[in-house]
Design a protein around this motif. Structure first.
Motif, PDB file in Angstrom:
ATOM      1  N   VAL A 190       2.909 -12.931   1.870  1.00  0.00           N
ATOM      2  CA  VAL A 190       2.439 -14.412   1.630  1.00  0.00           C
ATOM      3  C   VAL A 190       2.792 -15.348   2.633  1.00  0.00           C
ATOM      4  N   ASP A 191       2.273 -16.599   2.801  1.00  0.00           N
ATOM      5  CA  ASP A 191       2.523 -17.589   3.736  1.00  0.00           C
ATOM      6  C   ASP A 191       3.221 -18.738   3.272  1.00  0.00           C
ATOM      7  N   PRO A 233       6.993 -11.867  -1.229  1.00  0.00           N
ATOM      8  CA  PRO A 233       7.502 -13.229  -1.956  1.00  0.00           C
ATOM      9  C   PRO A 233       8.853 -13.378  -2.055  1.00  0.00           C
ATOM     10  N   PRO A 258       2.666 -25.264  -0.526  1.00  0.00           N
ATOM     11  CA  PRO A 258       3.262 -24.115  -1.411  1.00  0.00           C
ATOM     12  C   PRO A 258       4.581 -24.651  -2.042  1.00  0.00           C
ATOM     13  N   THR A 316       4.456 -19.396  -4.594  1.00  0.00           N
ATOM     14  CA  THR A 316       3.971 -18.588  -3.589  1.00  0.00           C
ATOM     15  C   THR A 316       4.847 -17.558  -3.271  1.00  0.00           C
ATOM     16  N   CYS A 317       6.256 -17.948  -3.564  1.00  0.00           N
ATOM     17  CA  CYS A 317       7.327 -17.163  -3.438  1.00  0.00           C
ATOM     18  C   CYS A 317       8.366 -17.333  -4.281  1.00  0.00           C
ATOM     19  N   ASP A 352      -4.103  -7.657  -3.608  1.00  0.00           N
ATOM     20  CA  ASP A 352      -3.292  -8.793  -2.955  1.00  0.00           C
ATOM     21  C   ASP A 352      -2.305  -9.671  -3.956  1.00  0.00           C
ATOM     22  N   ASN A 368      -1.546 -12.495  -3.708  1.00  0.00           N
ATOM     23  CA  ASN A 368      -2.174 -14.077  -3.371  1.00  0.00           C
ATOM     24  C   ASN A 368      -3.099 -14.369  -4.533  1.00  0.00           C
ATOM     25  N   GLU A 369      -3.668 -13.145  -4.972  1.00  0.00           N
ATOM     26  CA  GLU A 369      -4.429 -13.422  -6.245  1.00  0.00           C
ATOM     27  C   GLU A 369      -4.028 -13.714  -7.285  1.00  0.00           C
ATOM     28  N   ILE A 415      -1.196 -15.852  -7.546  1.00  0.00           N
ATOM     29  CA  ILE A 415      -0.476 -17.260  -7.296  1.00  0.00           C
ATOM     30  C   ILE A 415      -1.402 -18.251  -8.199  1.00  0.00           C
TER      31      ILE A 415
END
Ligand code: ORO
Length: 303
Positions: free
Chosen positions: A4-5, A14, A238, A260-261, A293, A295-296, A298
């Motif tokens: 994650v970013d 995360p 985020p 995000t994390c 992923d 991220n999907e 979040i």
């Protein structure tokens, strides 16, 4: 993919550790492979050493714990000298290091951040703590209003272009989050401990050396999930979910709410290897959701 970013800090997964519950990282290195984590956040440091509050400053309560540490720290210079080499090596292994910044006033936050920038080039970013419930000035006293928190953020933003995060108090989340975003914060850690009290009725004394402290642990988790969801809906930067994560499913709740994390806090004090177990459980959950992923997932709460 678990990467994650977080506001410019690229994390391989995360899971990170909440400031104050994981020392400076190396204290845990004989018990676990710290480099499995996405990031660690180091205990808050100020420009000068702080003695913290006297003992007792930790007390168990049903469903959690109270603390009144008072941000004891050796100052940024001693921190950088003692812990810098190990943290530099950790960051080279791909675990990002976020250093938490403490102060009693805007000027003190700025001084500490300037020292961090000079002495800790290995730091991926900095977390400004405007939410400690255990200090008389600074901390929650300046982080409980959009103006107070925004002021600190504005001054810190002038110091560095590196990612700057803010550890938020559990109050007025949407308004304060928007103020911090407007002043250039790259991400928000939601939430710090919740101001509370625990009294020993036999001695009629506080269970801590001062009347009040910060409540953390699993009983805070549903409150923190709600606040993460509020923050994620209020801003475009985020969110790092913090509060009572004991299992991978707790971490998953934060992610679905929009984080995000996720930071592991009190769980590190119950079992020093909790964070790596929680990471494995989070991976298993993501797989069970049939996504490739993380991220999907979040903010993928359905309601
Ligand atoms: N305790 C907390 O619960 N949060 C902080 O940010 C700092 C402390 C402390 O050092 O007392």
């Amino acid at each position: 993919n678990m990467a994650v970013d977080f506001g410019g800090v690229k994390m391989k997964n995360p899971i990170n550790t909440a400031s104050g519950t994981f020392g400076y990282g190396w204290q845990f290195s004989e018990l676990m492979d710290v480099s499995q984590l996405g990031a660690i956040t180091t205990k808050g440091c100020a420009a000068e050493p702080w003695p913290g509050n006297p003992a007792p400053r930790m007390a168990e309560v049903r469903g959690g714990m109270m603390n009144s540490v008072g941000l004891q720290n050796p100052g940024v210079a001693a921190f950088a000298a003692q812990s810098g080499p190990w943290l530099d090596e950790l960051s080279q292994k791909g675990t990002q290091v976020i250093c938490q910044v403490a102060g009693h006033s805007t000027e003190e936050y700025v001084s500490a951040l300037e020292m961090f920038c000079e002495l800790c080039p290995w730091a991926a970013g900095f977390e400004i703590n405007v939410s400690c419930p255990n200090i008389a000035a600074g901390g929650i006293a300046c982080g409980s209003t959009p103006e107070g928190a925004g002021d600190v953020m504005r001054a810190c933003r002038k110091v560095t272009d590196k990612p700057l995060f803010v550890k938020m108090a559990p109050v007025r989340i949407p308004e304060i989050a928007r103020a911090l975003e407007a002043e250039g914060a790259d991400g928000l850690s939601v939430i710090n401990s919740i101001p509370g009290m625990a009294i020993d009725v036999h001695t009629r004394r506080s269970k801590l050396s001062k009347p009040t402290g910060g409540l953390s642990g699993p009983l805070c988790h549903p409150i923190a999930v709600r606040m993460v969801w509020e923050a994620a809906n209020a801003v475009d930067i985020p969110i790092n979910g913090v509060g009572g994560v004991m299992t991978g499913e707790d971490a998953a709740e934060f992610i679905l709410a929009g984080a995000t994390c996720v930071s592991v806090g009190m769980a590190n004090l119950v079992d020093p290897t909790a964070s790596v177990r929680i990471l494995a459980e989070l991976e298993a959950w993501a797989e069970s959701q049939g996504v490739n992923d993380i991220n999907e997932l979040i903010g993928a709460l359905e309601c």
